[in-house]
Enzyme design. Structure first.
Site, PDB file in Angstrom:
ATOM      1  N   LYS A 171      52.159  28.912  50.736  1.00 20.47           N
ATOM      2  CA  LYS A 171      50.940  29.049  49.932  1.00 20.47           C
ATOM      3  C   LYS A 171      51.139  28.407  48.565  1.00 20.47           C
ATOM      4  CE  LYS A 171      49.149  32.167  47.056  1.00 20.47           C
ATOM      5  NZ  LYS A 171      48.247  31.284  46.319  1.00 20.47           N
ATOM      6  N   PRO A 205      46.758  37.749  45.423  1.00 20.93           N
ATOM      7  CA  PRO A 205      46.680  39.134  45.911  1.00 20.93           C
ATOM      8  C   PRO A 205      46.163  39.249  47.349  1.00 20.93           C
ATOM      9  CG  PRO A 205      45.807  38.950  43.682  1.00 20.93           C
ATOM     10  CD  PRO A 205      46.036  37.551  44.164  1.00 20.93           C
ATOM     11  N   VAL A 207      46.212  36.216  50.002  1.00 18.31           N
ATOM     12  CA  VAL A 207      47.050  35.427  50.915  1.00 18.31           C
ATOM     13  C   VAL A 207      48.537  35.681  50.665  1.00 18.31           C
ATOM     14  CG1 VAL A 207      47.675  33.086  51.620  1.00 18.31           C
ATOM     15  CG2 VAL A 207      45.292  33.657  51.178  1.00 18.31           C
ATOM     16  N   GLY A 208      48.931  35.609  49.378  1.00 27.06           N
ATOM     17  CA  GLY A 208      50.343  35.824  49.049  1.00 27.06           C
ATOM     18  C   GLY A 208      50.773  37.229  49.471  1.00 27.06           C
ATOM     19  N   GLU A 246      62.145  33.020  41.487  1.00 23.71           N
ATOM     20  CA  GLU A 246      62.369  32.204  40.282  1.00 23.71           C
ATOM     21  C   GLU A 246      61.216  32.515  39.350  1.00 23.71           C
ATOM     22  OE1 GLU A 246      62.269  29.880  37.531  1.00 23.71           O
ATOM     23  OE2 GLU A 246      61.754  28.223  38.873  1.00 23.71           O
ATOM     24  N   CYS A 280      58.965  26.064  33.421  1.00 24.78           N
ATOM     25  CA  CYS A 280      59.754  27.272  33.193  1.00 24.78           C
ATOM     26  C   CYS A 280      61.011  26.963  32.377  1.00 24.78           C
ATOM     27  CB  CYS A 280      60.112  27.936  34.518  1.00 24.78           C
ATOM     28  SG  CYS A 280      60.860  26.817  35.694  1.00 24.78           S
ATOM     29  N   GLU A 381      56.948  35.455  27.299  1.00 23.01           N
ATOM     30  CA  GLU A 381      56.722  34.070  27.740  1.00 23.01           C
ATOM     31  C   GLU A 381      55.288  33.647  27.412  1.00 23.01           C
ATOM     32  OE1 GLU A 381      57.982  31.435  31.506  1.00 23.01           O
ATOM     33  OE2 GLU A 381      56.613  33.054  32.012  1.00 23.01           O
TER      34      GLU A 381
HETATM   35  O1  TXE Z   1      51.319  33.232  38.086  1.00 23.55           O
HETATM   36  P1  TXE Z   1      51.478  33.980  39.442  1.00 23.55           P
HETATM   37  P2  TXE Z   1      50.121  33.321  37.033  1.00 23.55           P
HETATM   38  C1  TXE Z   1      54.413  32.586  34.200  1.00 23.55           C
HETATM   39  C2  TXE Z   1      53.647  32.166  32.962  1.00 23.55           C
HETATM   40  C3  TXE Z   1      52.261  32.538  33.289  1.00 23.55           C
HETATM   41  C4  TXE Z   1      52.479  33.811  34.044  1.00 23.55           C
HETATM   42  C5  TXE Z   1      51.361  34.217  34.947  1.00 23.55           C
HETATM   43  O2  TXE Z   1      54.071  32.916  31.855  1.00 23.55           O
HETATM   44  O3  TXE Z   1      51.455  32.734  32.168  1.00 23.55           O
HETATM   45  O4  TXE Z   1      53.620  33.561  34.820  1.00 23.55           O
HETATM   46  O5  TXE Z   1      50.940  33.101  35.713  1.00 23.55           O
HETATM   47  C6  TXE Z   1      50.886  33.890  43.849  1.00 23.55           C
HETATM   48  N1  TXE Z   1      51.713  38.377  46.218  1.00 23.55           N
HETATM   49  N2  TXE Z   1      54.657  31.515  35.140  1.00 23.55           N
HETATM   50  O6  TXE Z   1      49.546  34.680  37.018  1.00 23.55           O
HETATM   51  O7  TXE Z   1      50.321  34.868  39.709  1.00 23.55           O
HETATM   52  C7  TXE Z   1      49.855  32.995  43.212  1.00 23.55           C
HETATM   53  O8  TXE Z   1      48.733  32.856  44.062  1.00 23.55           O
HETATM   54  C8  TXE Z   1      52.149  37.156  46.522  1.00 23.55           C
HETATM   55  C9  TXE Z   1      56.008  31.050  35.221  1.00 23.55           C
HETATM   56  O9  TXE Z   1      49.208  32.205  37.272  1.00 23.55           O
HETATM   57  O10 TXE Z   1      52.838  34.551  39.446  1.00 23.55           O
HETATM   58  C10 TXE Z   1      50.645  31.712  43.051  1.00 23.55           C
HETATM   59  O11 TXE Z   1      50.698  31.015  44.280  1.00 23.55           O
HETATM   60  N3  TXE Z   1      51.849  36.060  45.790  1.00 23.55           N
HETATM   61  C11 TXE Z   1      56.250  30.179  36.367  1.00 23.55           C
HETATM   62  C12 TXE Z   1      52.030  32.234  42.689  1.00 23.55           C
HETATM   63  O12 TXE Z   1      52.048  33.590  43.111  1.00 23.55           O
HETATM   64  C13 TXE Z   1      51.090  36.217  44.697  1.00 23.55           C
HETATM   65  C14 TXE Z   1      55.170  29.358  36.893  1.00 23.55           C
HETATM   66  C15 TXE Z   1      52.387  32.185  41.214  1.00 23.55           C
HETATM   67  O13 TXE Z   1      51.351  32.761  40.462  1.00 23.55           O
HETATM   68  C16 TXE Z   1      50.612  37.493  44.322  1.00 23.55           C
HETATM   69  C17 TXE Z   1      53.874  29.955  36.755  1.00 23.55           C
HETATM   70  C18 TXE Z   1      50.963  38.599  45.138  1.00 23.55           C
HETATM   71  N4  TXE Z   1      50.554  39.836  44.859  1.00 23.55           N
HETATM   72  C19 TXE Z   1      53.662  30.987  35.876  1.00 23.55           C
HETATM   73  N5  TXE Z   1      49.894  37.343  43.191  1.00 23.55           N
HETATM   74  C20 TXE Z   1      57.613  29.573  36.573  1.00 23.55           C
HETATM   75  N6  TXE Z   1      58.632  30.408  36.747  1.00 23.55           N
HETATM   76  O14 TXE Z   1      57.752  28.374  36.633  1.00 23.55           O
HETATM   77  C21 TXE Z   1      49.916  36.024  42.859  1.00 23.55           C
HETATM   78  N7  TXE Z   1      50.622  35.332  43.785  1.00 23.55           N
END
Ligand code: TXE
Length: 478
Positions: A171, A205, A207-208, A246, A280, A381
């Site tokens: 995904k 929330p 698909v993941g 990660e 990141c 962050e």
């Molecule tokens: O990321 P999410 P968000 C950090 C950055 C950002 C914060 C939030 O600080 O502001 O995270 O970002 C999927 N079960 N990083 O909310 O939600 C989602 O669909 C399974 C750091 O946009 O963590 C997407 O595919 N999966 C970072 C993926 O998780 C779920 C890069 C990441 O999105 C889920 C991005 C669930 N319950 C943001 N909920 C890095 N480490 O590089 C969401 N997802």
């Protein structure tokens, strides 16, 4: 553009027939429709992956190599098309997207060769026994990736999962689905056997979550926010799934008094603002020895102000649009917080509305000083084009400030003193330490973070080990 799910070799709508808007962040406008899938699509994808697994897992390594290499070539052949899609979808400059497409193809090429080279160990137990370790594929695995380096991080997970003999349900982020869709087309073009890779688009929330909860998806590789990572760990932990997480970072960039100052400043501009600061590994806390502080401050402010912000398709652009409206608002709210906490904004600090892109989500490269290491601005962050400056007197103080965060992803150190470089690197509580460089990547090295920045490592053999189950076989010799 119409993005579709890729299940059992077919491009298709979500089972529920729903789709959702996808935005071009530079224009602030809807430009594509994405399937708003749910657990039904995840179940179909799982069934396809499960059906493909018996053949794929025993396919000779050389055949896996050929498929993964062909995918790499497929991306290379359509590089400009992929890069344009990534740039429109994510907001990043086109030239940067092009580099990332090269690196995405390299991910497939690198793990294609890993499929051919991966081996296991044996241990002779004196004259009593021979032990060997089988490294067997796991089955169907799940890969969930974020929006900052969309195809790069998607391929970074999928390629080793496939190379190790698993089949995959993947995904991409709902904010940046375009290149994952193009990757589906490449998989069709190269004739990847149906069901080996399945891509389901939709919200985290739904698909993941359905992937993480699926009782027979046995491993999850996730890159994203720390809060989401915690939630995934809480769901997957009691199911005893293998997890690779990660997560976020609050990376220090430390400039000592004996640094090659011009090189340090030049790289630090990138470390701070490349990809709008949405990597990141970006350094968000710049720690400078007091003897160089004024010079570094002056240069960083001058260079941040000189960066061209705007049209992602213009090759002069250095900083593009912020990926989404919620993220744009989050970054701006952190700039406000920094001011409330007593920070002085030396450059940027505001939204920009470049000509022709007045409704887009742009933020000026921002430099802030005057904040202590323990405030929220310096510990949470932000993940945008925002850095803070702090000064230090001694190496001990620099170490204490650098480590004063719950995160532990990456640190950058600038010094020409060899002994200090080794000593300091060993004391930093981070998964990756760059000395006199940044983002200089070798795909064989362990990639990931300590503390709240994650669990496990990706890259090279680490990824191949994560995507396999070790089995010890002990043969008695007597
Ligand atoms: O990321 P999410 P968000 C950090 C950055 C950002 C914060 C939030 O600080 O502001 O995270 O970002 C999927 N079960 N990083 O909310 O939600 C989602 O669909 C399974 C750091 O946009 O963590 C997407 O595919 N999966 C970072 C993926 O998780 C779920 C890069 C990441 O999105 C889920 C991005 C669930 N319950 C943001 N909920 C890095 N480490 O590089 C969401 N997802």
């Amino acid at each position: 553009m119409k993005v579709l799910n890729f299940i059992n070799g077919e491009l298709q709508e979500a089972v529920n027939g729903q789709s959702m808007d996808n935005y071009n962040p530079a224009k602030g406008e809807v430009y594509a429709q994405v399937p708003d899938s749910d657990h039904q699509d995840v179940h179909l994808a799982y069934d396809a992956a499960q059906a493909a697994y018996p053949n794929w897992s025993v396919l000779p390594a050389e055949e896996k190599f050929k498929y993964l290499n062909a995918i790499a070539e497929g991306i290379d052949k359509r590089r400009d098309e992929f890069a344009l899609a990534e740039s429109i979808d994510q907001g990043k400059p086109f030239w940067l997207a092009k580099n990332e497409m090269i690196r995405s193809a390299q991910n497939f090429r690198f793990f294609a060769t890993a499929a051919m080279q991966f081996a296991s160990e044996s241990h002779a137990t004196e004259d009593r026994a021979i032990n060997y370790t089988l490294r067997q594929s796991i089955g169907v695995v799940g890969c969930i990736s974020p929006w900052n380096l969309p195809l790069y991080l998607f391929s970074w997970k999928i390629a080793p999962a496939l190379a190790a003999g698993n089949t995959v349900v993947a995904k991409p982020s709902e904010f940046t689905p375009a290149t994952a869709h193009l990757l589906s087309e490449v998989c069709q073009e190269v004739g990847l056997p149906h069901g080996v890779l399945n891509i389901v688009h939709g919200l985290g929330p739904k698909v993941g979550q359905a992937m993480v909860e699926h009782p027979r998806i046995k491993a999850i590789s996730f890159t994203g926010g720390t809060a989401t990572g915690k939630h995934i760990a809480a769901t997957a932990g009691p199911m005893f799934k293998k997890l690779s997480l990660e997560l976020g970072g609050k990376n220090p960039n430390i400039i000592f008094e004996d640094a090659d100052i011009e090189k340090a400043i030049k790289t630090t501009v990138n470390t701070s603002f490349l990809n709008q600061g949405e990597i990141c590994l970006c350094g968000s806390r710049l720690l400078v020895h007091e003897s160089l502080y004024d010079k570094v401050k002056e240069e960083m402010v001058k260079r941040a102000k000189a960066l061209v912000v705007g049209d992602p398709q213009d090759e002069k652009t250095r900083v593009g649009a912020i990926v989404s409206k919620p993220h744009y608002e989050k970054v701006l709210s952190y700039i406000e917080l920094a001011k409330q906490e007593g920070g002085r904004v030396l450059a940027g600090g505001e939204a920009l509305h470049p000509e022709g892109f007045e409704s887009g989500w742009f933020i000026a490269p921002t430099v802030i000083e005057g904040l202590g290491p323990a405030c929220r601005t310096n510990t949470e962050e932000i993940f945008g084009p925002v850095i803070t400056l702090m000064s230090f007197k001694t190496e001990e103080e620099a170490l204490q400030i650098a480590n004063a965060t719950e995160y532990g992803l990456a640190a950058t150190v600038w010094t020409e003193n060899l002994t200090r470089a080794h000593r300091f690197a060993s004391q930093l509580e981070f998964g990756i330490v760059w000395v006199n460089c940044w983002l200089l990547r070798d795909l064989r090295t362990p990639f990931g973070g300590a503390k709240s920045s994650g669990v496990g490592r990706e890259g090279g053999w680490e990824a191949m080990r994560f995507f396999t189950e070790p089995k010890n076989v002990c043969i008695a010799l007597k």
